[in-house]
Design a protein around this motif. Structure first.
Motif, PDB file in Angstrom:
ATOM      1  N   TYR A 190      30.085 -27.718  -1.131  1.00 57.81           N
ATOM      2  CA  TYR A 190      29.150 -28.718  -0.939  1.00 57.81           C
ATOM      3  C   TYR A 190      27.723 -28.284  -0.374  1.00 57.81           C
ATOM      4  O   TYR A 190      26.711 -28.798  -0.717  1.00 57.81           O
ATOM      5  CB  TYR A 190      29.855 -29.577   0.048  1.00 57.81           C
ATOM      6  N   CYS A 233      25.801 -26.581  -2.869  1.00 57.72           N
ATOM      7  CA  CYS A 233      25.126 -27.362  -3.991  1.00 57.72           C
ATOM      8  C   CYS A 233      23.983 -28.573  -3.422  1.00 57.72           C
ATOM      9  O   CYS A 233      23.054 -28.907  -4.017  1.00 57.72           O
ATOM     10  CB  CYS A 233      26.149 -28.204  -4.414  1.00 57.72           C
ATOM     11  N   THR A 234      23.989 -28.455  -2.161  1.00 64.08           N
ATOM     12  CA  THR A 234      23.116 -29.480  -1.476  1.00 64.08           C
ATOM     13  C   THR A 234      22.007 -28.813  -0.853  1.00 64.08           C
ATOM     14  O   THR A 234      20.941 -29.525  -0.261  1.00 64.08           O
ATOM     15  CB  THR A 234      23.875 -30.257  -0.435  1.00 64.08           C
ATOM     16  N   ASP A 280      20.053 -23.552  -4.122  1.00 63.83           N
ATOM     17  CA  ASP A 280      20.804 -24.689  -4.644  1.00 63.83           C
ATOM     18  C   ASP A 280      21.468 -23.883  -5.908  1.00 63.83           C
ATOM     19  O   ASP A 280      20.906 -23.674  -6.916  1.00 63.83           O
ATOM     20  CB  ASP A 280      20.019 -25.865  -5.456  1.00 63.83           C
ATOM     21  N   SER A 283      24.280 -25.037  -7.584  1.00 60.58           N
ATOM     22  CA  SER A 283      25.073 -25.834  -8.358  1.00 60.58           C
ATOM     23  C   SER A 283      25.282 -25.281  -9.890  1.00 60.58           C
ATOM     24  O   SER A 283      26.523 -25.013 -10.329  1.00 60.58           O
ATOM     25  CB  SER A 283      24.435 -27.054  -8.627  1.00 60.58           C
ATOM     26  N   TYR A 295      31.753 -32.301  -5.919  1.00 60.64           N
ATOM     27  CA  TYR A 295      30.268 -32.811  -5.889  1.00 60.64           C
ATOM     28  C   TYR A 295      29.742 -32.402  -6.986  1.00 60.64           C
ATOM     29  O   TYR A 295      28.722 -33.182  -7.712  1.00 60.64           O
ATOM     30  CB  TYR A 295      29.766 -32.059  -4.655  1.00 60.64           C
ATOM     31  N   TYR A 346      27.347 -35.317  -9.021  1.00 59.81           N
ATOM     32  CA  TYR A 346      26.032 -35.418  -8.905  1.00 59.81           C
ATOM     33  C   TYR A 346      25.543 -34.621 -10.216  1.00 59.81           C
ATOM     34  O   TYR A 346      24.773 -35.016 -11.069  1.00 59.81           O
ATOM     35  CB  TYR A 346      25.540 -35.085  -7.574  1.00 59.81           C
TER      36      TYR A 346
END
Length: 745
Positions: free
Chosen positions: A47, A50-51, A57, A59, A114, A118
């Motif tokens: 998390y 990714c945030t 980031d 992701s 996550y 998203y």
């Protein structure tokens, strides 16, 4: 206070700890479950990575490493587990690894949730679950699919050979095909990757089996066929079990068609080339169970058509033999023996039909090919008719005998109805159905009026059956004939009451009159016979009675159908004489004189010459010689003299003097021919009234089609009636095209 961003390697280290724990649990190296703290630490690491704001980031990196991690696990842990495993063990290992893989993908998808929620949704990327299934399919399934497919087919073949196999294992492995296809949106994955191969292997398997069965050395052709069909039946049952327990239901039709093709279509010609000996032997030996097995196993038109043709030819051969027996009887025996033999032949034909109808219904499940064969075979030989009799006439005579036997108590009601039911079925094969109806109507006429031993319930029963089968037009006249008997009973009751209340009108003679509806009974000639005074009184009394009660009805007396009972006062002893009205009218003349010449009798009776000769012959030359004839010859001549035989005697006190029947058969056929001409005229007018303009050829064709339910009209007869209608100005030839007919209103 700002928290520094998590480094990729640090965060991934936390994720790897969770992955190692998960792999150890799946591989069985760690039996302690993953606790909530471990899961939350792994989830939080993903998390956080990714945030974070760019460039921290991660992701995309995590999304890529998710795939890499799964592929690494499959390469390092899963694929090596399949080495040296084959058949059932390979499938068990594959199934176990598939279940483990789904657990791993499900756990990782929760950890990387996550990303799914998203990152993946915003970029329209494949989901983590889809990636997991795709990796398994690419790394494992594609590598092993040939081995897995071969293992499944091997186990299915073992099951076909009668060996015990784990069918639930096969079912679960095949479910993997479905799951992989659904998850990757390939709905035809099962069909392309497995089913097509299964169908081909099934073809090879049963081709080999069928070939080996054919090659086996049996001592007789019947043994080859019998063993072949028995084994084929077992194979079909086995395939249905495999389909229900292992394969998908949508594979059933294709697989069964492939099996039937290899077992029956491919080798049907080879089997049929054995002169259809086995099938024919089964029919000849009445082995209905074996025939039924053959049909239920091989509902294949290519096979059934030759068998049905053989079935038809066999029935024709048997039927023709029966007809030939009738021909022999006609040429070698006396007329009364011929009639008896013909009735035996009818019984045999009925039994033949009953026998082979049972074959069609019980062995061939009412298949249309065998119904067609049965119909065509009976229409072929049954309408030939032995010894010059038509099939319709033979059946009418047979019905007459059955109904008389039932009325006389020789047959039970059940036996009569059973026999008549078979006749109704057989009438369907009569080509000239109208001829049967007319002969039947004339036999019914004699049963109702002459024999006086008819069972009315049986008559109504068979007429109901005829009506249901062939329509009201077929039975309308006969139904009225039976109905007239009931009306006659009512009239007799009224007449008896009339005589009891009016003694002056009583003629002193017991009189029973049967009132018939004209137009429905067979046509009978009426003669203005000079009746004796005793009979004249009876006619006058009944006529007066009838016209008082039914003023709109007109009576026409038909003396040729009447019967009388006379008291013969002979010198040895009195004897009751039962005879026709014609005979009684002649015999009563001798109350006034003991001797008459032929011309005197004819003048006083006003009887037609042919009828008079028949009557005089029956009274003077037949069994009972009530009259003496001079000269004493067997031929009646105009110069003969007749004298009352006062010394006549017989051991019986009551005798029936039969009158030789007139030639009715020729008249029946003539009446039918006349009615056919009327029917053809009506059909032509009906067609042309609707069409107005029609070609000559099409008019003939439609006329034949309309009339075929009653008889098969000859084209020549139709053309003749068309010419007659043109002459009577119902039709005309079209001026522009003479091949067309035009209706004239």
């Amino acid at each position: 206070m700002n928290t520094p961003p998590m480094d990729l390697e640090v965060g991934w280290g936390h994720v790897e700890q969770g992955l190692v724990k998960l792999k150890n649990i799946i591989e069985g190296r760690d039996d302690t479950p993953m606790n909530a703290d471990d899961f939350m630490m792994t989830y939080a690491s993903v998390y956080n990575m990714c945030t974070q704001k760019p460039p921290h980031d991660y992701s995309q990196v995590l999304y890529d490493r998710f795939r890499e991690e799964i592929e690494k696990y499959l390469d390092q842990a899963v694929m090596p587990s399949f080495r040296r495993k084959h058949n059932e063990f390979l499938l068990k290992e594959f199934l176990q690894r598939w279940e483990n893989h789904k657990v791993m993908v499900r756990w990782l998808a929760r950890v990387f949730h996550y990303l799914d929620r998203y990152f993946i949704s915003r970029r329209s990327l494949p989901s983590l679950r889809d990636i997991g299934i795709s990796c398994f399919k690419t790394k494992v399934f594609q590598e092993l699919r040939f081995r897995i497919r071969d293992a499944i087919i091997a186990l299915i073949n073992q099951d076909r050979d009668g060996n015990q196999v784990d069918k639930s294992l096969l079912k679960n492995v095949l479910d993997v095909y479905i799951e992989c296809g659904i998850l990757e949106r390939q709905r035809d994955f099962y069909e392309k990757d497995f089913e097509a191969y299964l169908l081909e292997e099934t073809r090879i398997y049963y081709s080999r089996k069928a070939s080996s069965w054919i090659r086996q050395n049996y001592s007789h052709v019947e043994d080859i066929c019998h063993n072949y069909w028995s084994k084929a039946e077992e194979c079909l049952k086995k395939e249905k079990e495999i389909i229900s327990q292992v394969l998908l239901s949508r594979s059933e039709r294709k697989l069964m068609e492939r099996v039937q093709h290899e077992l029956f279509t491919v080798y049907s010609k080879q089997l049929l080339e054995m002169e259809l000996s086995y099938s024919l032997a089964l029919i000849k030996d009445n082995k209905m169970e074996d025939l039924s097995r053959m049909y239920h196993n091989h509902k294949i038109t290519q096979f059934l058509e030759p068998v049905s043709n053989m079935f038809k030819e066999h029935i024709i051969a048997e039927g023709t033999a029966l007809v030939s027996q009738g021909e022999d009887a006609a040429s070698n025996k006396a007329s009364n023996e011929i009639s008896a033999r013909q009735q035996v032949i009818v019984v045999q034909i009925i039994e033949l039909h009953h026998k082979y109808l049972a074959y069609v219904t019980d062995c061939f499940s009412n298949h249309f090919l065998f119904h067609k064969a049965l119909n065509e075979s009976f229409r072929t030989f049954f309408n030939w008719g032995p010894s010059g009799l038509s099939s319709g006439e033979m059946l009418a005579i047979y019905c007459d005998n059955i109904l008389k036997s039932g009325a006389n108590g020789k047959l039970t009601d059940e036996a009569v109805e059973k026999a008549l039911e078979k006749v109704v079925q057989l009438v369907a094969y009569v080509g000239d159905r109208d001829l049967f109806a007319e002969f039947y109507r004339r036999k019914l006429f004699r049963r109702l009026l002459v024999d006086q031993s008819v069972d009315e319930d049986h008559e109504k029963w068979i007429l109901t059956k005829f009506k249901q089968q062939y329509g009201g037009y077929f039975t309308s006249k006969m139904e009225t004939m039976v109905k007239d008997l009931g009306l006659t009973r009512d009239i007799k009751t009224e007449f008896d009451q009339y005589l009891s209340s009016n003694e002056i009108a009583n003629p002193g003679v017991d009189l029973t009159v049967t009132v018939l509806t004209s137009g429905f009974w067979p046509s009978t000639k009426t003669v203005d016979l000079n009746l004796p005074s005793e009979m004249v009184k009876c006619v006058e009394v009944f006529t007066d009675f009838f016209q008082r009660r039914r003023k709109n009805k007109k009576l026409t007396w038909i003396y040729s159908l009447g019967n009388c009972t006379l008291n013969g006062n002979f010198e040895p002893k009195p004897i009751e004489l039962i005879m026709s009205t014609y005979q009684a009218a002649i015999l009563l003349l001798f109350n006034g004189s003991d001797q008459f010449g032929y011309e005197d009798i004819r003048a006083q009776s006003n009887m037609a010459e042919n009828d008079l000769m028949r009557v005089l012959h029956s009274l003077s030359c037949a069994k009972y010689k009530i009259l003496k004839k001079y000269p004493s010859t067997k031929t009646i001549l105009a110069t003969d003299e007749f004298e009352f035989n006062a010394m006549f005697t017989d051991r019986m006190r009551r005798i029936k003097i039969s009158l030789p029947p007139a030639e009715e058969r020729r008249k029946t056929i003539e009446d039918v021919d006349r009615d056919r001409r009327f029917a053809i005229d009506a059909s032509i007018v009906r067609i042309m009234k609707m069409r107005k303009l029609l070609s000559h050829q099409q008019l003939v064709a439609e006329c034949i089609e309309q009339l075929s339910r009653l008889f098969k009209p000859e084209v020549r007869a139709i053309k003749k009636q068309i010419e007659g209608l043109i002459f009577r100005e119902y039709l005309e030839r079209d001026k522009d095209n003479p091949t067309f007919m035009r209706y004239l209103a």
